[in-house]
Design an enzyme around this catalytic site. Structure first.
Site, mmCIF file in Angstrom:
data_model
loop_
_atom_site.group_PDB
_atom_site.id
_atom_site.type_symbol
_atom_site.label_atom_id
_atom_site.label_comp_id
_atom_site.label_asym_id
_atom_site.label_seq_id
_atom_site.Cartn_x
_atom_site.Cartn_y
_atom_site.Cartn_z
ATOM 1 N N GLU A 79 -21.376 -12.182 14.553
ATOM 2 C CA GLU A 79 -20.710 -11.318 13.565
ATOM 3 C C GLU A 79 -19.718 -12.128 12.726
ATOM 4 O O GLU A 79 -19.605 -11.931 11.516
ATOM 5 C CB GLU A 79 -19.995 -10.165 14.266
ATOM 6 N N CYS B 269 -2.647 5.165 -2.561
ATOM 7 C CA CYS B 269 -3.342 5.778 -1.421
ATOM 8 C C CYS B 269 -2.751 7.163 -1.223
ATOM 9 O O CYS B 269 -1.573 7.381 -1.472
ATOM 10 C CB CYS B 269 -3.106 4.910 -0.182
ATOM 11 N N GLY C 93 -3.791 9.665 1.864
ATOM 12 C CA GLY C 93 -4.746 10.114 2.867
ATOM 13 C C GLY C 93 -6.137 9.719 2.386
ATOM 14 O O GLY C 93 -7.029 10.552 2.267
ATOM 15 N N ASP D 195 -6.342 8.786 -9.574
ATOM 16 C CA ASP D 195 -6.307 9.256 -10.958
ATOM 17 C C ASP D 195 -5.771 8.164 -11.859
ATOM 18 O O ASP D 195 -5.186 7.184 -11.400
ATOM 19 C CB ASP D 195 -5.456 10.529 -11.059
ATOM 20 N N LYS E 213 0.881 -1.181 0.000
ATOM 21 C CA LYS E 213 0.000 0.000 0.000
ATOM 22 C C LYS E 213 0.911 1.222 0.000
ATOM 23 O O LYS E 213 1.640 1.452 0.973
ATOM 24 C CB LYS E 213 -0.892 -0.027 1.243
HETATM 25 C C1 DGJ Z 1 -3.648 7.387 5.465
HETATM 26 C C2 DGJ Z 1 -4.302 6.196 4.827
HETATM 27 O O1 DGJ Z 1 -5.315 6.596 3.973
HETATM 28 C C3 DGJ Z 1 -4.800 5.281 5.929
HETATM 29 O O2 DGJ Z 1 -5.498 4.207 5.369
HETATM 30 C C4 DGJ Z 1 -3.632 4.798 6.726
HETATM 31 O O3 DGJ Z 1 -2.795 4.020 5.920
HETATM 32 C C5 DGJ Z 1 -2.885 5.992 7.303
HETATM 33 N N1 DGJ Z 1 -2.546 6.940 6.270
HETATM 34 C C6 DGJ Z 1 -1.628 5.538 7.975
HETATM 35 O O4 DGJ Z 1 -0.833 6.570 8.366
#
Ligand code: DGJ
Length: 729
Positions: free
Chosen positions: A614, A526, A528, A534, A476
């Site tokens: 759950e 990713c 934030g 994009d 990620k």
């Molecule tokens: C922002 C990401 O969008 C979150 O999913 C997570 O990975 C945090 N950063 C971690 O710092």
């Protein structure tokens, strides 16, 4: 052949299955835009351009006797500057004598098989499918600058891509101050613009506005495509709906600063210019060199749904690459919302064990695994495991997780550095900071200067080391602050205006090296959440974390907006805890799953805290996802409700390509007593086929599409439902 030149009329004509794009080399050799829209069988679209005397719009020198001939009113493929077209422009350059005027006139054109590529930049690729390229060269003789306009024609996909190359053929340096990728004109009609604005935790909210006389600007100067304005707009006629009306999409395949200007001019013509954000751009174009702009993906379709389908197809087939293109994406559990920074090996293994028991396939270790990373104040840049949390590093943890039958994924944020890190102490000059100024801080971190090769080499080595020495299947790649204080310590003063774009050339180069070296790794973008969602990022990572807001009710709106341009396969969506950590809202587990199942599916909560019921429910959800995953991934997506409906319910549909299977999902956002029925007309079915509807009754596709379907009354807290519709005959 999808491109041809008519010598008699001097028209260049691009044709896709359903659309036609026409331009004409005018008597003055300006490249006039004639038409883009449905294929109508009419090859010559010069006829609507009547001669009107354009008072107060000047005339080119060689046309001074013709008052009707003005660049100020002529639709063009790429504009001139400072010579009588007073509308928004595509290019601004200044020369050594201080002048800035430019008039680009046709020189030549070439038609070639296959799709052009753009050096150093991501672009839509040709799969050996029916693609041709038109290259038109324009030149400004006084400055010796020429512009090559590239058109990639994807006949079967109804897609036309565009980019421009600006070439300095003179012997003096030229300063480029603006270099847009595309100019698209709609000389006739009345238009709305849909754009996708937002903020952190609420990305890509569609907003539809009628164009007013003046200039509309959608842009990002944040050094990222941004949460605030996605580099994608739609121009559609005032009456356009999901199913009808002319819709033009313009999507920029770029992850940094961008700008789209749309001008409704004095004669009611519309000019849309999309490209790099010129406010943060200045490029030293040395003699004999050229500059390539990022690509813009254009489409035309009748109705917003078809327009979205065109983007979904081209992104799935001709943007996303690698082993995970159109294939199963592992159902993951991510520890971020389960533990944040507070975990140890034991806790992670506990979560992973539960995940394995429930049927998940991949465990993702998020932020906090490396040295000094107990909060967001330190550690970025030092990519070695924290031995307090993970006494034997990553190796033992990964072995334990693999032993449970799970793959392992890891979070990184390569482009960032904490002031409190060994990397920053060793190389403070590697961070973007302006001389003599304390930099703006965001999340206590600075941004590494990706325009530097030594920075990229360090990152390549550090990340490769981790990937070589550990059994990692997924990365990620996060990015948690905008670019500010954009100044590169390794770049001469006169080239500082190049740094924002050079940053992204560096970013793409590093991404290419890593994805090339580790082809088995699934990369997820990713920033934030969805701050860099994009087509540029999708060229390297097949999926992107759509938002840091995991509340399913908020996600309905975020994912709705995202779906206009981007396919479901690219939207990472997770089931998280209730009450939700971002909104505090309580929602049923079933609603969270129905909402997350619209994308690349996963979980992000402490699985060890779940009740037995759950756990059983999650097992069933995973089984269910595996059953319908191919319809979600390979099928067509339909929005069955709009933003107005969303105050009551949100409904969407996935239909397999062969129309034999369909899944309708609904979330009721305001369950009212004795309210009007929740009734939707289904789409995309075979009208003549007989379908079994939820195993309840059988019905013709035509009836479900024309007369619709009424949901049973759904009451309670945000109830949700998935309905299966299968062809029986
Ligand atoms: C922002 C990401 O969008 C979150 O999913 C997570 O990975 C945090 N950063 C971690 O710092």
């Amino acid at each position: 052949m999808s491109i041809h030149y008519d010598e008699k009329t001097r028209q260049l004509i691009l044709e896709t299955r359903n659309t036609c794009y026409q331009m004409r080399i005018d008597e003055t050799r300006y490249l006039k835009h004639l038409y883009y829209g449905p294929k109508l069988g009419q090859t010559d679209m010069t006829y609507p351009f009547r001669i009107y005397d354009r008072g107060f719009s000047g005339n080119p020198y060689d046309m001074q006797d013709n008052r009707a001939y003005s660049l100020d009113s002529m639709p063009q493929e790429y504009t001139s500057y400072g010579v009588g077209d007073f509308r928004i422009n595509t290019i601004t350059a200044s020369y050594s004598d201080g002048s800035r005027c430019a008039e680009y006139r046709y020189v030549s054109h070439e038609i070639t098989e296959g799709k052009y590529r753009i050096p150093g930049l991501p672009s839509v690729y040709d799969n050996g499918d029916n693609v041709h390229t038109l290259t038109v060269t324009l030149a400004d003789t006084a400055s010796n600058i020429s512009v090559r306009l590239y058109y990639g024609v994807f006949e079967d996909l109804d897609i036309i891509t565009r980019t421009a190359e600006i070439i300095n053929g003179g012997d003096e340096t030229v300063w480029l101050r603006k270099a847009a990728s595309v100019c698209l004109e709609l000389p006739f009609g009345k238009w709305d613009m849909i754009h996708f604005h937002g903020r952190h935790c609420m990305e890509r909210q569609p907003e539809r506005v009628p164009l007013f006389h003046g200039i509309h600007t959608i842009s990002s100067g944040r050094g990222m495509s941004s949460h605030q304005h996605n580099p994608f707009i739609v121009l559609c006629d005032r009456k356009a709906t999901e199913d009808s009306g002319s819709c033009y999409g313009m999507m920029m395949m770029y992850s940094g600063n961008h700008k789209t200007e749309v001008e409704l001019d004095q004669f009611d013509g519309v000019r849309a210019v999309m490209g790099l954000n010129d406010e943060r751009f200045r490029w030293e174009l040395m003699p004999g060199t050229s500059f390539h702009t990022p690509e813009v993906i254009l489409t035309y379709a009748e109705g917003l749904t078809r327009m979205s389908h065109n983007y979904h197809r081209v992104i799935n087939n001709n943007v996303v690459r690698g082993e995970y293109k159109l294939s199963h994406r592992p159902i993951l559990v991510n520890n971020w919302e389960a533990t944040y920074f507070d975990f140890n090996e034991e806790k992670l293994v506990e979560i992973a064990a539960k995940a394995a028991e429930l049927g998940m396939e991949l465990f993702v270790l998020d932020d906090g695994w490396f040295r000094n990373r107990n909060d967001d104040k330190a550690g970025l840049g030092d990519w070695t495991p924290d031995t307090q949390k993970l006494p034997d590093g990553l190796g033992r943890l990964i072995r334990k997780i693999n032993a449970l039958g799970l793959k392992f994924g890891l979070w990184i944020e390569p482009e960032m550095v904490s002031e409190n890190s060994d990397l920053y102490r060793r190389h403070p000059d590697w961070a973007l900071t302006a001389p003599g100024r304390a930099p703006m801080m965001a999340r206590n971190q600075l941004v590494l200067d990706m325009s530097r090769k030594d920075v990229r080499d360090y990152l390549f080595d550090a990340i490769s080391e981790i990937l070589k020495n550990n059994n990692i299947d997924y990365i990620k790649w996060d990015f948690n602050r905008p670019l500010s204080d954009v100044y590169s310590n390794s770049t001469p003063a006169e080239k500082q205006g190049e740094v924002p774009h050079r940053y992204y050339l560096g970013f793409y180069e590093l991404y290419e090296r890593l994805t090339d070296a580790f082809p088995h790794v699934l990369f997820e973008g990713c920033a934030g959440g969805g701050g860099r969602f994009d087509a540029g990022v999708l060229y390297y990572s097949p999926q992107i974390w759509c938002s840091d807001n995991t509340d399913p009710i908020s996600r309905l709106r975020i994912q709705y907006g995202t779906s206009f341009g981007y396919p479901q396969t690219t939207v990472a969506a997770h089931v998280s805890a209730s009450p939700n950590h971002q909104t505090g809202r309580r929602t049923p587990l079933s609603t969270r799953a129905v909402t997350a199942m619209t994308g690349a599916f996963g979980y992000e909560l402490d699985l060890t805290k779940l009740s037995e019921e759950e756990c059983d429910e999650i097992k069933a959800q995973i089984k269910r996802y595996k059953e319908v995953e191919d319809v979600i991934r390979d099928g067509d997506f339909y929005r069955l409700s709009d933003l107005e409906d969303s105050s009551r319910f949100v409904c969407w549909e996935h239909v397999s390509r062969d129309k034999s299977r369909c899944m309708v999902s609904i979330v009721v956002t305001d369950p009212l007593a004795n309210a009007a029925t929740v009734h939707v007309k289904l789409k995309g079915l075979d009208p003549e086929a007989l379908y079994s509807v939820g195993g309840e009754f059988e019905c013709l596709g035509s009836a479900l599409m024309e007369n619709g379907y009424t949901f049973m009354q759904l009451l309670g807290d945000y109830p949700a439902l998935q309905l299966d519709i299968c062809r029986v005959k």
